[in-house]
Each structure stands twice: as structure tokens, then as C-alpha cells.
Design an enzyme around this catalytic site. Structure first.
Site, mmCIF file in Angstrom:
data_model
loop_
_atom_site.group_PDB
_atom_site.id
_atom_site.type_symbol
_atom_site.label_atom_id
_atom_site.label_comp_id
_atom_site.label_asym_id
_atom_site.label_seq_id
_atom_site.Cartn_x
_atom_site.Cartn_y
_atom_site.Cartn_z
ATOM 1 N N SER A 289 0.811 -1.198 0.000
ATOM 2 C CA SER A 289 0.000 0.000 0.000
ATOM 3 C C SER A 289 0.856 1.265 0.000
ATOM 4 O O SER A 289 1.654 1.491 -0.897
ATOM 5 C CB SER A 289 -0.956 -0.044 1.206
ATOM 6 O OG SER A 289 -1.918 0.961 1.129
ATOM 7 N N ASP B 197 -5.958 1.907 -3.163
ATOM 8 C CA ASP B 197 -7.211 1.647 -2.451
ATOM 9 C C ASP B 197 -7.669 2.878 -1.685
ATOM 10 O O ASP B 197 -8.701 2.841 -1.019
ATOM 11 C CB ASP B 197 -7.099 0.435 -1.525
ATOM 12 C CG ASP B 197 -6.083 0.604 -0.403
ATOM 13 O OD1 ASP B 197 -5.338 1.613 -0.396
ATOM 14 O OD2 ASP B 197 -6.019 -0.282 0.476
ATOM 15 N N ASP C 264 -2.495 6.182 -3.356
ATOM 16 C CA ASP C 264 -1.340 5.570 -2.713
ATOM 17 C C ASP C 264 -0.838 4.436 -3.602
ATOM 18 O O ASP C 264 -1.320 4.248 -4.722
ATOM 19 C CB ASP C 264 -1.688 5.077 -1.307
ATOM 20 C CG ASP C 264 -2.802 4.050 -1.300
ATOM 21 O OD1 ASP C 264 -3.605 4.034 -2.249
ATOM 22 O OD2 ASP C 264 -2.875 3.242 -0.355
ATOM 23 N N ASP D 16 -1.128 1.217 -3.830
ATOM 24 C CA ASP D 16 -2.010 0.196 -4.396
ATOM 25 C C ASP D 16 -3.379 0.740 -4.763
ATOM 26 O O ASP D 16 -4.260 -0.008 -5.176
ATOM 27 C CB ASP D 16 -2.136 -1.007 -3.458
ATOM 28 C CG ASP D 16 -2.968 -0.723 -2.218
ATOM 29 O OD1 ASP D 16 -3.056 0.455 -1.812
ATOM 30 O OD2 ASP D 16 -3.502 -1.673 -1.625
#
Length: 444
Positions: A102, A243, A239, A241
Site C-alpha cells: 500500500s 485503495d 497511494d 495500491d
């Protein structure tokens, strides 16, 4: 044995704490556990990753572990975490694996698991997977070994899904998107352009080592400067990843996750799409969000910190919007997990549909000054429960009344007590936080 899974999967320093051997074992155990729960067919797993260098090594280990346990593997390549969750369903898979840490720095990596329907696995299943690491089952041979196939249109499938959630063309909007040199570097600019916006992409050239490096949602000042420089209508920060999503208005002012939820909650309530007129947020959400929602007749359900707790409350209550101040926003009508690209499209859709600037829309909520002080202690639980500390919290809470808030909680990972105070002005918040921190330090 210490619990392997945290609130967001298995995470650690790649090739040190998170080794390829561990990744292989986790993947194989996950395949065996899910097969044991449903023996009606050969299991299928989808595997995606973000572009950090260690992801190539860990992807190979995960794929090998899954295939060695008899699962067929659909390898998705580099794409956002929510795309993996979505493709579990679209590709009729039993398991989704995302290799990402992340917003963490490049040397870290992680493994996130999604079960049937693209939902995060419950604690009990994770515990079974951990137990299976020390009790490996029989290995299939011959034709029973899993097969591996590359899905070459995974990003296209995900973008098509995102576009189905929008109802208004973004034509006429100029936006800047900071992709954090991460998993959304292809998908985000493509989705926003196909939705009609003029897109200026920042940090969309991942090289394996530059993910989250002074860019993305952890460094929104870079985006803010670019929005002003390009005369854009707004900016979006993801960010590593993707999400999560933070935004910046045309003046370069940050619009955080709380404000994004406020904008979306009001829009959904007006459209009759906000289930039970209720928003789900964590205890860290700003008091300003609670006050704004009260003004619009919207209830706020609060959970512990962590998007998995938000997800649990959303599913338990059948609610349609929830999230965190950090920019994890969940829209269960369209996704089973936080989706930064979906969130961004809904925000931009609201701007385009109303002809109102993001700054005006975000003004529905006034963000109260929030001060957080981390106090090192010897026993965080004992200190937080001490009578002297509770008395001090009660006193400050009484002084602030309805115009402020105190939250004191032990850290989940360190010997710290976190003292958070919100108040009508920064000086009051800082003074109250320092006062409480002093009491905590004296007890601890």
C-alpha cells in the site's frame, strides 16, 4: 504463536520478514483451506501486484504456492488492489491475492487475501491459513497440479467496471492525478480520460523502486502545487495500491477522506441512495464530519480504526457508504473494498453533475483543528485505564462541550498512548492535548 495476519494482511520488509518461502507457504495454505471449505470444484485464484521490485519475486512464490496446492492461477499483472477484489467475482475465482504494501516505503511488501465475492477473509479463515503453515497437506501431482494463465486484459476489465458506475461525462474538467508511481499508474489516467476529463498524470512511471517516493497520497503538497500550476479544476492523489484517494481543490487546498465522505453522503442522500441515511466512519474521523452530517439529517456509525472494521459494519448494517479520514472510502454498491479510483470518479461526477467546484462542495464540512500527541509509556493498557487519566479526559471533555472532542487510545503496535483532541481553534486543541499528554506521561 504470534498472529501473522494484521488488519490488512501479511506485511513486512521484503526478503527479510516477508520472504518468498513465507509467501509460498501462505499461498499454498490459503488454497488448501479454501479447497477444504468447498470441494465441489478445482479452486481458481487471481493474483495481482503493485510495481515494487520485490513484487516480482513474491508473485513468483505466490503463484508457485497456489499451483502446488492444486489451484489454477490467473495472473493479472500490475493493477490496483480493488481491481483484484473486483476480478475475483468477474473471473469466477475462489481466491484473490494482492501483493502490495500500500502506502509503505518501497522496501516493504505485503500479501492481501480476498475470498469468494471479493471480500476480505474473516479472522477465522486467516487463523486456519496460519495454522496450515505448520501442517502442510498432501501435494497433488500430474494433471492435478495447478495451471497458470496470464490475463492480458485485466486493467481493461477493471476500467470498464469503473466507467459503469458513472452517470455524467467529465468533459470540461481538467484534473491532475498523482499515481504515486504505483499500481494505478496505467488504470487511473485511462479511467479518468475515458470518463471525459482532461488528465495530467504525475508520478505514473513506476520503475520498481520509486513507488510512494515523495509522491502520492502521503505527499499531497506535490499534487497541490501541480493543480495550481496547471490551472486544474481539482487533483486526485492515490497511494501505492490505489485503495485510497485524497483530493485537492483548484486552490491547492487538501480535501481529506472525511470531506470526501461528506460530499458523497450528501449526494447519495439527495438521490435516495444512502441506506438508512447512515454513514460509517472510524473514531478518528473529525468532529466536523459528525456535525455536518447532523445538519443534513445523516446518522454516523463509528468503528475502531481500520478499514476492515468499517467493512464489517457496512456489511452488518447493509449500509452504502463508509470510510476513513486517510482516504479509504468504501461504496458497497460498487465495490467490496476501498477503491481510490471509484471514489475519485464519484467525486468528479458530483462536481460535473452540479457544476459546483470541489471547494464549494467540500465546504459542507468544516474541519475542526485536530491535534494528535503520541506519549511513550511502559504499559499502554494500564495507563489508558488509569483513574487519573480517565478523570483528566472527563474534565477536558466537559470543558470542550459540543464544540470539541477527546479520544485517548493505546497504540495497536507500539507502547504508546495516543491523545487526540479536536477544538474550535488550534490553540485550544494544542493546549488540551498537551495537558492530557502530561497526565498520561506522569502515570506511565
Amino acid at each position: 504463536m504470534a498472529r501473522l495476519f494484521g488488519t490488512d494482511g501479511v506485511r513486512g520488509l521484503a526478503n527479510d520478514e516477508l520472504t518468498p518461502e513465507l509467501a509460498l507457504a501462505v499461498a499454498a495454505s490459503a488454497a488448501r483451506v479454501l479447497s477444504a471449505h468447498d470441494r465441489s470444484h478445482r479452486p481458481v485464484a487471481v493474483v495481482g501486484r503493485d510495481p515494487r521490485a520485490s513484487g516480482e519475486m513474491l508473485e513468483a512464490a505466490v503463484v508457485a504456492g497456489l499451483a502446488s496446492a492444486g489451484a489454477d492461477v490467473l495472473r493479472l499483472g500490475v493493477l490496483p488492489t480493488p481491481a483484484v477484489a473486483h476480478l475475483v467475482t468477474e473471473l469466477s475465482a475462489d481466491l484473490g491475492v494482492m501483493i502490495s504494501a500500500s502506502h509503505n516505503p518501497m522496501p516493504d511488501n505485503g500479501i492481501k487475501l480476498f475470498g469468494d465475492g471479493g471480500h476480505k477473509l474473516p479472522d477465522g479463515i486467516e487463523d486456519e491459513i496460519q495454522h496450515g503453515l505448520n501442517a502442510p497437506g498432501p501435494r497433488p501431482t500430474g494433471a492435478q497440479i495447478g495451471r497458470v494463465t496470464d490475463v492480458t486484459d485485466a486493467v481493461d476489465r477493471y476500467v470498464a467496471h469503473l466507467l459503469e458506475t458513472t452517470s455524467t461525462s467529465l468533459a470540461g474538467l481538467r484534473i491532475v492525478v498523482d499515481c504515486a508511481n504505483g499500481a494505478a499508474s496505467v488504470a487511473a489516467p485511462e479511467a479518468y480520460r475515458k470518463a471525459g476529463a482532461e488528465v495530467i498524470a504525475l508520478h505514473a512511471e513506476p520503475d520498481g523502486v520509486n513507488i510512494n517516493d515523495r509522491c502520492g497520497s502521503t505527499h499531497p503538497d506535490v499534487l497541490a502545487a501541480a493543480v495550481v500550476e496547471h490551472g486544474a479544476d481539482l487533483g486526485i492523489a492515490h497511494d501505492g495500491d490505489a485503495d485510497r484517494c485524497l483530493a485537492v481543490d483548484a486552490d491547492g487546498q487538501l480535501v481529506d477522506g472525511d470531506q470526501i465522505m461528506a460530499v458523497l453522503a450528501v449526494a447519495m442522500a439527495e438521490a435516495g441512495e444512502l441506506a438508512d441515511d447512515t454513514l460509517v466512519a472510524t473514531v478518528m474521523s473529525n468532529l466536523g464530519l459528525h456535525l455536518a452530517m447532523k445538519d443534513h439529517g445523516i446518522a454516523v456509525r463509528t468503528t475502531a480504526v481500520g478499514d476492515r472494521y468499517v467493512l464489517e459494519e457496512l456489511r452488518a448494517g447493509g449500509f452504502s457508504l463508509g470510510g476513513e479520514q486517510s482516504g479509504h472510502v468504501v461504496l458497497p454498491g460498487h465495490a467490496t473494498t476501498g477503491d481510490g479510483l471509484l471514489t475519485a470518479l464519484q467525486v468528479m461526477n458530483r462536481v460535473a453533475a452540479t457544476g459546483t467546484s470541489l471547494r464549494e462542495l467540500a465546504a459542507v464540512m468544516r474541519r475542526l483543528p485536530q491535534v494528535l500527541v503520541n506519549v511513550p509509556v511502559t504499559d499502554k493498557t494500564a495507563v489508558a485505564d488509569a483513574a487519573e487519566v480517565k478523570d483528566a479526559v472527563a474534565a477536558v471533555t466537559g470543558e470542550l462541550g459540543d464544540e470539541g472532542r477527546v479520544l485517548l487510545r493505546p497504540s495497536g503496535t507500539e507502547q504508546l498512548v495516543r491523545v487526540m483532541v479536536e477544538a474550535p481553534n488550534a490553540d485550544t486543541a494544542q493546549a488540551a492535548a498537551d495537558r492530557l499528554a502530561g497526565v498520561v506521561a506522569s502515570v506511565g
